[in-house]
Design a protein around this motif. Structure first.
Motif, PDB file in Angstrom:
ATOM      1  N   UNK A 287      -0.024  10.695 -17.065  1.00 52.56           N
ATOM      2  CA  UNK A 287       0.496   9.354 -17.312  1.00 52.56           C
ATOM      3  C   UNK A 287      -0.533   8.311 -16.840  1.00 52.56           C
ATOM      4  N   UNK A 288      -1.510   7.963 -17.687  1.00 51.53           N
ATOM      5  CA  UNK A 288      -2.583   7.059 -17.262  1.00 51.53           C
ATOM      6  C   UNK A 288      -2.103   5.694 -16.791  1.00 51.53           C
ATOM      7  N   UNK A 289      -0.924   5.259 -17.229  1.00 48.01           N
ATOM      8  CA  UNK A 289      -0.442   3.934 -16.842  1.00 48.01           C
ATOM      9  C   UNK A 289      -0.020   3.848 -15.385  1.00 48.01           C
ATOM     10  N   UNK A 290      -0.053   4.981 -14.663  1.00 49.81           N
ATOM     11  CA  UNK A 290       0.227   4.936 -13.227  1.00 49.81           C
ATOM     12  C   UNK A 290      -0.699   3.938 -12.530  1.00 49.81           C
ATOM     13  N   UNK A 291      -1.868   3.712 -13.086  1.00 53.76           N
ATOM     14  CA  UNK A 291      -2.819   2.777 -12.484  1.00 53.76           C
ATOM     15  C   UNK A 291      -2.289   1.344 -12.455  1.00 53.76           C
ATOM     16  N   UNK A 370     -13.379   6.888  -3.715  1.00 48.80           N
ATOM     17  CA  UNK A 370     -12.328   6.444  -4.644  1.00 48.80           C
ATOM     18  C   UNK A 370     -12.154   7.444  -5.780  1.00 48.80           C
ATOM     19  N   UNK A 371     -10.970   8.013  -5.846  1.00 47.05           N
ATOM     20  CA  UNK A 371     -10.592   8.974  -6.880  1.00 47.05           C
ATOM     21  C   UNK A 371      -9.332   8.415  -7.531  1.00 47.05           C
ATOM     22  N   UNK A 372      -9.415   7.854  -8.746  1.00 46.80           N
ATOM     23  CA  UNK A 372      -8.278   7.122  -9.313  1.00 46.80           C
ATOM     24  C   UNK A 372      -6.964   7.882  -9.314  1.00 46.80           C
ATOM     25  N   UNK A 373      -7.002   9.171  -9.653  1.00 46.29           N
ATOM     26  CA  UNK A 373      -5.749   9.928  -9.712  1.00 46.29           C
ATOM     27  C   UNK A 373      -5.041  10.002  -8.382  1.00 46.29           C
ATOM     28  N   UNK A 374      -5.786  10.244  -7.323  1.00 48.47           N
ATOM     29  CA  UNK A 374      -5.186  10.289  -5.991  1.00 48.47           C
ATOM     30  C   UNK A 374      -4.816   8.885  -5.542  1.00 48.47           C
ATOM     31  N   UNK A 375      -5.727   7.946  -5.738  1.00 48.82           N
ATOM     32  CA  UNK A 375      -5.545   6.612  -5.189  1.00 48.82           C
ATOM     33  C   UNK A 375      -4.304   5.918  -5.746  1.00 48.82           C
ATOM     34  N   UNK A 376      -4.182   5.875  -7.063  1.00 44.55           N
ATOM     35  CA  UNK A 376      -3.069   5.112  -7.632  1.00 44.55           C
ATOM     36  C   UNK A 376      -1.742   5.834  -7.462  1.00 44.55           C
ATOM     37  N   UNK A 377      -1.767   7.153  -7.450  1.00 42.50           N
ATOM     38  CA  UNK A 377      -0.536   7.887  -7.139  1.00 42.50           C
ATOM     39  C   UNK A 377      -0.078   7.571  -5.719  1.00 42.50           C
ATOM     40  N   UNK A 378      -1.035   7.519  -4.781  1.00 40.29           N
ATOM     41  CA  UNK A 378      -0.688   7.205  -3.396  1.00 40.29           C
ATOM     42  C   UNK A 378      -0.252   5.752  -3.237  1.00 40.29           C
ATOM     43  N   UNK A 484       8.943  15.175 -14.625  1.00 34.94           N
ATOM     44  CA  UNK A 484       7.630  15.003 -15.241  1.00 34.94           C
ATOM     45  C   UNK A 484       6.489  15.222 -14.256  1.00 34.94           C
ATOM     46  N   UNK A 485       6.661  14.757 -13.012  1.00 35.45           N
ATOM     47  CA  UNK A 485       5.538  14.711 -12.093  1.00 35.45           C
ATOM     48  C   UNK A 485       5.707  15.532 -10.821  1.00 35.45           C
ATOM     49  N   UNK A 486       6.911  15.947 -10.496  1.00 36.82           N
ATOM     50  CA  UNK A 486       7.148  16.536  -9.189  1.00 36.82           C
ATOM     51  C   UNK A 486       6.633  17.956  -9.064  1.00 36.82           C
ATOM     52  N   UNK A 487       6.372  18.339  -7.819  1.00 42.22           N
ATOM     53  CA  UNK A 487       5.979  19.709  -7.539  1.00 42.22           C
ATOM     54  C   UNK A 487       7.154  20.638  -7.788  1.00 42.22           C
ATOM     55  N   UNK A 488       6.902  21.735  -8.497  1.00 44.22           N
ATOM     56  CA  UNK A 488       7.976  22.683  -8.770  1.00 44.22           C
ATOM     57  C   UNK A 488       8.296  23.521  -7.540  1.00 44.22           C
ATOM     58  N   UNK A 489       7.504  23.389  -6.470  1.00 46.24           N
ATOM     59  CA  UNK A 489       7.798  24.118  -5.247  1.00 46.24           C
ATOM     60  C   UNK A 489       8.612  23.280  -4.275  1.00 46.24           C
TER      61      UNK A 489
END
Length: 524
Positions: A287-291, A370-378, A484-489
């Motif tokens: 989901x790129x719009x997370x940014x 800076x890692x966009x996937x980690x940063x914007x999710x956090x 959609x996004x959660x850990x299955x564990x």
């Protein structure tokens, strides 16, 4: 033989580089890096990031030259550079790693894909990290990650044929790219050699107390691996880091118990962090719009940034010492540990009610890693806009007392408080005027008064956010996000009709934020 272009992006190495290996099997290789001024002038780019990247590119160029063909550097727009190369030399294949970057790079890659299709040039992209492109269902993702991390590492080609008639170019400076001056005296050095030295030092000396020492800024600068910028810029591959960590873990079994003490748990915790690294990037890949857009629709338009508060927070002058010290340390080094990143975001979002996009952009520029996937999710996770994570509002005074009880970290980064007794250093506004005068730290003059009342601001934020979660329909939307996004564990039940989600915790937040170590996931 037809020319193969290997397009380097955030994979600045020749080791464990499958695009380079596969291209070299098919013909002469043009190793290409395009410096994109438009990308670097985006609001999440900074000179400290480019300076690290520049050192990595210099190291990469030396490695490629040792194989026979140096790196070809061009400055401009990628499609235009590829078109020029195709018109002059003919391109038979384009090779690269997949990139889960910001929205700008996402749009750029779509333009490159369209160009390659129009020219009939196959573009082969290989996975980065453990991220799976096109994934629709997170079930089995952890198993796929393990399988990828176990794949054999790719040795670099034995040699590359030198290309005639392709002139080398000088790499631009940050000033050439129009980036603002960005002094960062303790910035980490870029390049594969620097990354290898860090990995070796962590696995054999520094890492023993990782799981105990990563939370405090007093110890984290030494105890953490410090590999994050090298993973972000690809001077090391995730596979080699995971495999060498696990090899070291196995080798510990041969050591006497006292020599191995502390190491197994530390290395297990580190591998779990590497797993979560990819888990968060997978969110942005899906989901790129997370940014730019809140995950849960009920949280959209929630905050409106006060520019004065944003400036005070960004410059480390909020009047809350632990917040200010962490921000100044980050500005000076380009890195700070995970817990302090979370606290800085939490304080901006909840106490100052700053929009996470504004605070997120400032931190993105500060982070060399800076890692966009980690940063914007956090950013979304810590500001409470995901809808599936518990609302965590850090008390910055308590965090300071817990992780810097004697005020040593404060004394280093806040010289205004150097003469303040430790008992007052975390809350200097509680000193009476006479004590302030004697210490040379007059609140409001020598050091700012707190920009907000910490307890009152936290209470108001908590009431606002929990009020949103009680609204009809909030739970149903949150369940869709979790699917959609959660850990299955995580094993989380759905919210259910009419139930207020007071204790819902997803995606490892319990582990990553609190430093706990559940038996099922050794995350700290």
């Amino acid at each position: 033989m037809a020319l193969q272009v290997v397009w380097f992006k955030r994979d600045l190495r020749i080791h464990d580089h499958r695009p380079l290996v596969e291209a070299a099997r098919r013909g002469p290789v043009l190793p290409l890096y395009v410096v994109e001024p438009e990308l670097w002038q985006r609001p999440d780019g900074s000179a400290r990031q480019w300076d690290f990247c520049l050192e990595a590119l210099q190291d990469l160029n030396n490695a490629l030259a040792g194989l026979g063909q140096p790196l070809v550097v061009r400055v401009g727009e990628v499609v235009a550079m590829l078109e020029a190369a195709h018109g002059r030399h003919g391109i038979d294949g384009l090779w690269s790693h997949q990139e889960t970057g910001n929205l700008w790079t996402y749009a750029r890659d779509r333009r490159v894909a369209a160009w390659a299709r129009d020219r009939g040039i196959p573009w082969q992209e290989f996975a980065s990290f453990g991220v799976i492109r096109g994934l629709k269902d997170r079930r089995g993702w952890a198993r796929s990650w393990e399988q990828r991390m176990a794949e054999p590492l790719q040795a670099p080609p034995a040699a590359l044929s030198p290309l005639v008639g392709i002139a080398p170019r000088t790499l631009p400076t940050s000033g050439d790219l129009g980036l603002a001056a960005d002094p960062c005296p303790q910035r980490q050095r870029g390049g594969r050699q620097a990354g290898r030295e860090l990995l070796e030092g962590f696995l054999r000396q520094r890492g023993r107390g990782y799981h105990r020492r990563l939370s405090s800024p007093l110890t984290a600068f030494e105890a953490c691996s410090r590999l994050s910028p090298h993973l972000a810029w690809g001077t090391l591959s995730m596979g080699e880091v995971v495999q060498e960590t696990r090899e070291r873990r196995l080798a510990l079994a041969e050591l006497p118990a006292n020599a191995a003490a502390g190491w197994p748990r530390a290395l297990d915790a580190f591998v779990s962090r590497l797993h979560w690294h990819c888990h968060f990037i997978q969110k942005l890949e899906r989901q790129p719009l997370i940014e730019i857009q809140e995950l849960h629709p009920a949280t959209r338009g929630l905050r409106h940034t006060d520019p004065e508060r944003l400036a005070a927070w960004s410059e480390g002058r909020t009047g809350v010492p632990f917040v200010d010290a962490c921000m100044r340390a980050l500005h000076h080094s380009g890195w700070i540990n995970f817990r302090m990143r979370a606290m800085l975001l939490s304080f901006a979002s909840h106490h100052l009610w700053i929009d996470w996009r504004d605070s997120g952009l400032h931190l993105a520029r500060q982070f060399v890693d800076y890692e966009p996937g980690i940063h914007w999710s956090q950013c979304q996770m810590q500001s409470g806009t995901t809808g599936i994570n518990t609302i965590r509002i850090y008390n910055p005074v308590k965090q300071g007392l817990d992780h810097d009880p004697d005020g040593l970290f404060l004394g280093r980064w806040l010289p205004e408080l150097a003469a303040v007794p430790a008992i007052w250093r975390h809350e200097p506004w509680r000193m009476d005027p006479g004590t302030q005068e004697a210490c040379g730290c007059r609140i409001g003059l020598d050091y700012p008064a707190p920009i907000v009342d910490v307890a009152t601001a936290a209470r108001e934020a908590r009431e606002r956010l929990w009020g949103l979660r009680r609204q009809p329909g909030f739970g149903a939307a949150a369940d869709a996000i979790q699917e959609r996004h959660g850990s299955r564990r995580s094993g989380l039940p759905p919210f259910g009709k009419g139930r207020v989600p007071r204790r819902r915790i997803a995606d490892g937040q319990l582990c990553l934020d609190l430093g706990l170590d559940p038996a099922s996931r050794s995350v700290t």
